[in-house]
Design an enzyme around this catalytic site. Structure first.
Site, PDB file in Angstrom:
ATOM      1  CG  ASP A  91      -0.300   0.480   2.490  1.00  0.00           C
ATOM      2  OD1 ASP A  91       0.798   0.507   2.452  1.00  0.00           O
ATOM      3  OD2 ASP A  91      -0.996   0.463   3.449  1.00  0.00           O
ATOM      4  N   GLY A  93       0.992   3.913   1.941  1.00  0.00           N
ATOM      5  CA  GLY A  93       1.185   4.486   3.113  1.00  0.00           C
ATOM      6  C   GLY A  93       0.136   5.558   3.650  1.00  0.00           C
ATOM      7  CD  GLN A 187     -10.274   7.193  -0.469  1.00  0.00           C
ATOM      8  OE1 GLN A 187     -11.301   7.116   0.298  1.00  0.00           O
ATOM      9  NE2 GLN A 187      -9.267   6.386  -0.117  1.00  0.00           N
ATOM     10  CG  ASP A 264      -5.456  -5.637   2.355  1.00  0.00           C
ATOM     11  OD1 ASP A 264      -6.263  -4.710   1.924  1.00  0.00           O
ATOM     12  OD2 ASP A 264      -5.154  -5.149   3.452  1.00  0.00           O
ATOM     13  CB  CYS A 302     -10.260 -26.983   7.660  1.00  0.00           C
ATOM     14  SG  CYS A 302      -8.802 -26.145   7.265  1.00  0.00           S
ATOM     15  CB  CYS A 304      -4.942 -26.033   6.755  1.00  0.00           C
ATOM     16  SG  CYS A 304      -5.195 -25.946   8.636  1.00  0.00           S
ATOM     17  CB  CYS A 307      -7.646 -29.059  10.245  1.00  0.00           C
ATOM     18  SG  CYS A 307      -8.244 -27.277  10.859  1.00  0.00           S
ATOM     19  CG  HIS A 333      -7.392 -22.921  10.978  1.00  0.00           C
ATOM     20  ND1 HIS A 333      -7.888 -24.048  10.041  1.00  0.00           N
ATOM     21  CD2 HIS A 333      -8.619 -22.337  11.319  1.00  0.00           C
ATOM     22  CE1 HIS A 333      -9.230 -24.012  10.138  1.00  0.00           C
ATOM     23  NE2 HIS A 333      -9.671 -22.976  10.736  1.00  0.00           N
TER      24      HIS A 333
END
Lengths: 371, 371
Positions: A91, A93, A187, A264, A302, A304, A307, A333
């Site tokens: 990003d 800043g 914006q 994100d 899950c 993963c 898990c 996880h």
């Protein structure tokens, strides 16, 4: 061609695409784990690859202050510095600086601010944040923008839109690298006219991607997604769309439904550190007494690496004992959950079954009371 | 046969052996990472396998209090609970309880103590610590012993030796599982006569292994190794010897030279959390200013998964930024260093080149000023 976004499929507003970047191709929609200070907190880059992360986000504000541009350049760029070979988005800043409030002064030139670390004075300008991000060698750089905290007066939002366009143009003119793509940030708060003005002005710059900023900053969920859905329709079909700051299972599904491609949020890793487990059937606090003898995985649905090997009881023990392996495993996880939700979403869109997928996913969340 | 210790080679006092345990064979000499509360702090069990750990140590005292025997039994034992399939050794809790000082009362029956967590009252007896360790399903259980802080009066040490033998006999009689081996712990402080008495009494019990306890508790390095070297000669050739609480590069080399086969210490992981890097050329503080632009690996001679991918500059940044990945990566590296030192030591002993290996290793440490 780097920066080429290929729209593979559409299903309603939801989109399935591929974004070719300097360090690899990102399949969208995708969630980007946040690595603020050149590290996704607690996780090794090879774990991020394993759990399916395609691109991570880092923060210009934090890296500017520590370790600074010279160190990262001397390391051979941000990828080499942090040991991550896949795409990185930074990003600008802007968001961090505007949240400093009393510690910053903004003009058309840029924004002066004091470091939260040592009080030292710094200035971000459209030119120097582009130069910084290019020096880091990231795949996607964000233009410097003005992010307004909501609620706000229309005049203040209009002024932020004006300055955001002015800065985006100067960012575009400051570019020197073809390897780093510059995305603009729309914006306009919750004002759809101002969103339209901001989108039109930025789209006029012909940038390779567009973010929707200024949401997830205090408005309701309905306001957020109403605005995001409307704003997405104002953006070019053939460019990726990035909604900043979104990262619960419910929110990424809703955002995909609005026609967004990238997201994100610190949410999954912050929850991981605090003992909050994310699943496709809602969230829960792993420290709760009910889990101390619960030998099921965190999320029985899950697959993963956490898990597959550890129980709720073990994670509960780690958190109760203050062991750092707890935050580490739960962060892994939680990111894996978002990663597989995104993979399944891509698949559903490609098969033309997005609406059914979304309905089932939201039902599952509601079944156990997603907060 | 489980518990069979095969002495493969000797070179001076140094020994190269193999210890067959219920969850696998441990090649000795070996360093055991400490996983006090059912986790080697910050590390995933699969990382421990990767860095070459063969067996880990856990603590009866801590696991007794949290999460408790019932939870670990319900999980299917300690291996299943913590996701580690290789051998585990648990200490008896004696060392921890005796370091509580004002919070415990000892008699021939056992030792009563108050939890450091909540002040609740508990008692360890020879019988119940064996039952606990067997219930956890560990490969090696330690007998309950009395560990005296040095310096101490001879009478106090003699009394500790008497009680340690009494308790070891009761531990041996309390055994019910063939899968869990019981090791005795030789006490006696720095008094070689008392060490001889303790060793003779314990060896008379015909246990499958012997530890040397009560060292690394305030004495000098010379006193520690003088005592360990002498005590090792009093133990059977055909049983493994374990020196408790030893874990610097220099110390494990010296201990191997004394004829010791197994070691444990929190030192490498504690250093890792505190930013102290271990190398075969000495130790250093990763936060020091000199490392912020040092793009070499932590240890240029190390081939571990951290040194292969990350620089001193990056680790320095992580520690300065308070990022948990720093402690995690440095703990991994420090354990990897001890693991490769042990592997090289095994090789040197097998080739009859132990003296040269030891001299070179100590020279390398001295070259950059091992503290």
């Amino acid at each position: 061609m780097t920066g080429a976004f290929a729209l593979r499929a559409r299903d309603g507003a939801a989109r399935r695409g591929s974004l070719r970047l300097a360090h690899g191709t990102v399949e969208t929609p995708t969630f980007m784990p946040v690595g603020t200070a050149a590290t996704v907190k607690g996780l090794d880059p090879r774990e991020l690859v394993e759990l399916g992360a395609q691109i991570v986000l880092a923060n210009t504000y934090h890296l500017w202050l520590r370790p600074g541009r010279e160190t990262i350049e001397a390391a051979g760029g941000l990828h080499a510095f942090m040991g991550w070979q896949q795409p990185i988005l930074t990003d600008s800043g802007g968001f961090q600086v505007f949240s400093l409030e009393s510690r910053r002064a903004v003009s058309d030139d840029g924004v002066r601010f004091r470091s939260h670390l040592d009080g030292s004075e710094h200035e971000f300008t459209p030119e120097n944040v582009v130069a910084f991000q290019e020096a880091l060698g990231v795949d996607v750089a964000m233009a410097l923008d003005v992010c307004v905290k909501l609620p706000a007066e229309r005049d203040e939002i209009a002024e932020a839109v004006r300055r955001t366009t002015l800065w985006a143009r100067r960012c575009a003119e400051a570019r020197t690298s073809e390897a780093t793509l510059l995305f603009g940030i729309v914006q306009g708060g919750l004002d759809l006219d101002l969103r339209a003005r901001s989108a039109e002005e930025l789209v006029g710059l012909g940038l390779p991607g567009y973010a929707i900023g200024g949401l997830s900053v205090g408005e309701t969920r309905e306001e957020c997604y109403g605005t995001a859905r409307h704003t997405a329709t104002l953006l070019p079909e053939d460019k990726p769309r990035y909604l900043m700051g979104v990262g619960t299972v419910r929110d990424v599904i809703e955002a995909v439904d609005c026609g967004i491609d990238m997201f994100d949020c610190v949410y999954p890793t912050r929850c991981g550190r605090n003992g909050r487990a994310m699943t496709r059937r809602g969230e829960f606090a792993i420290r709760n007494a009910g889990y101390t003898r619960d030998f099921r995985p965190v999320d029985p649905g899950c697959s993963c690496a956490v898990c597959a090997r550890f129980s709720r009881a073990y994670l509960s023990h780690l958190f109760r004992a203050g062991e750092m392996l707890g935050p580490r495993l739960l962060s892994y996880h939680n990111l894996a959950v978002l990663s597989t939700v995104m993979a399944d979403a891509r698949d559903a869109i490609a098969r033309g079954q997005w609406a059914a997928f979304r309905a089932a996913a939201l039902d599952a969340l509601a079944a156990e009371g997603d907060p």
